[in-house]
Design an enzyme around this catalytic site. Structure first.
Site, short mmCIF file in Angstrom:
data_model
loop_
_atom_site.label_atom_id
_atom_site.label_comp_id
_atom_site.label_asym_id
_atom_site.label_seq_id
_atom_site.Cartn_x
_atom_site.Cartn_y
_atom_site.Cartn_z
N ALA A 1 0.86 -1.19 0.00
CA ALA A 1 0.00 0.00 0.00
C ALA A 1 0.89 1.23 0.00
O ALA A 1 1.72 1.40 0.89
CB ALA A 1 -0.91 -0.01 1.22
N VAL B 1 4.27 -1.28 3.56
CA VAL B 1 4.20 0.14 3.20
C VAL B 1 5.14 0.42 2.02
O VAL B 1 6.34 0.17 2.09
CB VAL B 1 4.56 1.04 4.39
N LYS B 2 4.55 0.96 0.97
CA LYS B 2 5.30 1.21 -0.27
C LYS B 2 5.81 2.65 -0.26
O LYS B 2 5.03 3.60 -0.16
CB LYS B 2 4.36 0.97 -1.46
N ILE B 3 7.12 2.79 -0.38
CA ILE B 3 7.80 4.08 -0.23
C ILE B 3 8.60 4.40 -1.50
O ILE B 3 9.33 3.54 -2.01
CB ILE B 3 8.79 4.04 0.96
#
Length: 219
Positions: free
Chosen positions: A60, A86-88
């Site tokens: 996400a 968590v997509k960074i």
């Protein structure tokens, strides 16, 4: 090799999961928009719906590009479900955010990676996954698969724990080549995964077997 599906479409995710080969899902704001999902509450509800289908690993993506914003958004996303990664983005504050989340035990997927140098930074910061976009590199006449090979070699040489997640995978040969090169994960549209099923000799062989069976049965 793990198979992730790159979509926010629930029907496609269910189909891939029912096939029995799905290990996770990757999404991004563009894919959410494609499904008509907008507004924080709706986006989070959609992520939860995805998590309810699959066993683990749903990427996400944060929208913020500053450190404080990414931390705030990332924490909120991680609260949705234990399956969230968590997509960074690969930017300066993104690397800092990856380091922070690593220290907090929150998994991350470093996205929009286009060079080995970026891959080294992400691994040093503690990214769980690294997403080199091979199709987009091909679009600018650079061999995206060469980058996968380079990153896999570097990670193996130094024992980095970050998994290489080949992204922007456009077709079945992309996927097969990534497997040959040792990528830990590929993420791609459903049609690329189901494309692996197809071979003309399988089709013709099955047709022959069925025809012979019908003859033997007197049909």
């Amino acid at each position: 090799m793990k198979f992730f599906i790159d979509t926010a479409n629930l029907d496609e995710i269910r189909e891939a999961y029912d096939l029995g080969v799905l290990d996770g899902v990757t999404t991004n704001p563009s894919l959410m928009a494609k499904e008509g999902i907008s507004g924080d509450a709706n986006v989070r509800a959609h992520y939860k719906a995805i998590c309810d289908i699959v066993d683990d690993k749903v990427s996400a993506e944060v929208i913020s590009t500053d450190f404080e914003g990414m931390i705030r958004e990332g924490k909120e996303l991680a609260k949705i479900d234990d399956k969230i990664v968590v997509k960074i983005p690969m930017i300066r504050d993104g690397v800092k955010a990856i380091k922070y989340f690593h220290s907090e035990g929150i998994r991350t997927n470093c996205t929009l990676v286009f060079s080995a140098g970026q891959a080294i930074l992400a691994a040093k910061a503690g990214a769980s996954y690294l997403s080199p976009f091979i199709g987009r590199l091909d679009d600018i006449s650079y061999d995206g698969l060469e980058l996968i090979e380079q990153i896999v070699h570097i990670y193996q040489t130094y024992g980095f724990a970050t998994e290489v997640l080949a992204a922007s995978v456009r077709h079945t040969m992309h996927l097969i080549k990534c497997a040959e090169l040792g990528a830990d994960v590929v993420t791609c549209p459903l049609k690329v995964i189901t494309g692996l099923l197809k071979h003309p000799l399988t089709d013709s062989g099955l047709a022959t077997f069925l025809a012979d069976h019908a003859k033997a049965a007197g049909k």
